[in-house]
Write an enzyme that holds these catalytic residues in place. Sequence first.
Site, short mmCIF file in Angstrom:
data_model
loop_
_atom_site.label_atom_id
_atom_site.label_comp_id
_atom_site.label_asym_id
_atom_site.label_seq_id
_atom_site.Cartn_x
_atom_site.Cartn_y
_atom_site.Cartn_z
N GLY A 169 0.80 -1.23 0.00
CA GLY A 169 0.00 0.00 0.00
C GLY A 169 0.82 1.27 0.00
N SER A 170 2.10 1.19 -0.43
CA SER A 170 2.89 2.43 -0.43
C SER A 170 2.31 3.43 -1.44
CB SER A 170 4.37 2.15 -0.71
OG SER A 170 4.55 1.67 -2.02
N ASN A 171 1.77 2.94 -2.53
CA ASN A 171 1.16 3.87 -3.50
C ASN A 171 -0.16 4.43 -2.97
OD1 ASN A 171 2.71 4.09 -6.18
ND2 ASN A 171 2.89 1.93 -5.61
N LYS A 205 -15.31 -15.01 -7.25
CA LYS A 205 -14.93 -13.74 -7.88
C LYS A 205 -16.18 -12.87 -8.08
CE LYS A 205 -12.67 -12.07 -12.06
NZ LYS A 205 -11.48 -12.31 -12.84
N MET A 225 -3.88 -7.15 -7.04
CA MET A 225 -3.37 -8.26 -7.83
C MET A 225 -4.47 -9.24 -8.26
SD MET A 225 -0.53 -6.93 -7.93
CE MET A 225 0.84 -7.88 -8.53
N ARG A 226 -5.57 -8.71 -8.73
CA ARG A 226 -6.67 -9.52 -9.25
C ARG A 226 -7.02 -9.01 -10.62
NH1 ARG A 226 -8.26 -13.81 -5.76
NH2 ARG A 226 -7.81 -13.09 -3.65
N ASN A 286 -4.94 1.94 -13.69
CA ASN A 286 -3.98 1.04 -13.05
C ASN A 286 -2.57 1.60 -13.19
OD1 ASN A 286 -2.98 -1.41 -11.87
ND2 ASN A 286 -2.41 -2.13 -13.91
N HIS A 317 1.28 0.33 -13.54
CA HIS A 317 2.05 -0.88 -13.87
C HIS A 317 3.55 -0.54 -13.86
CE1 HIS A 317 2.76 -4.86 -15.35
NE2 HIS A 317 3.54 -4.37 -16.28
#
Length: 199
Positions: A12-14, A65, A90-91, A107, A109
Amino acid sequence: MGSVAVLASGSGSNFQAICESLAAGPHVVAGLLCDQPGAPVLKRAEALDVPWALVPYEASSDGAKQTAEGRMESILRAWQPDIIALAGFMRVLSTAFLNAFPRMIVNLHPALLPNHRGLNAIQRSYETDDEVVGITVHFVDDGIDTGEIIRREPLARREGETLAELEMRMHELEHRTYPEVIQSLLAELDALCGKDGPP
Ligand code: GAR
């Protein structure tokens, strides 16, 4: 004023960088959704006083899901964010979920897309002899890291740099870039919707 909801699975640093950047206003973080019980990002949300919800995927079946995405959709509908930012989530989201929030999901990346789509992108970038690596922010579509690119930030490799050193510099670049992109998307939406506030 706009708002962003963040989806994250790990450290969770971002997420924290986004919260710290938005703390100066006018935009806000509507909340954090996390799919991993015990993920450090949950502690960060608690410490930053951001609303959060844990939505674990009970098993790796399609039914699980669908259930988890249904819960996430209801929570997001209640939070009413303008943007949904994946930050180490990560899903792979289903097409139905993406269609529920058209052109709202972005997102981060850790590679210069279209290079190194998918998992372990920093390591895979490191293992090439590319002189320049980098990060990308893109809209999410139903491919893996294939959506429309919003911003790419290159990072020059340093001679003799270890993977850990490169990783650290990539994360620093992410922490500067992702909040900036989110801020400008929210500002654009505000301008489009006439939410700039009093003249
Ligand atoms: C970040 O490096 C992000 O680019 C990456 O996960 C990390 C999350 O770190 N995302 C992906 O690889 C998505 N394909 P964080 O939990 O400390 O923000």
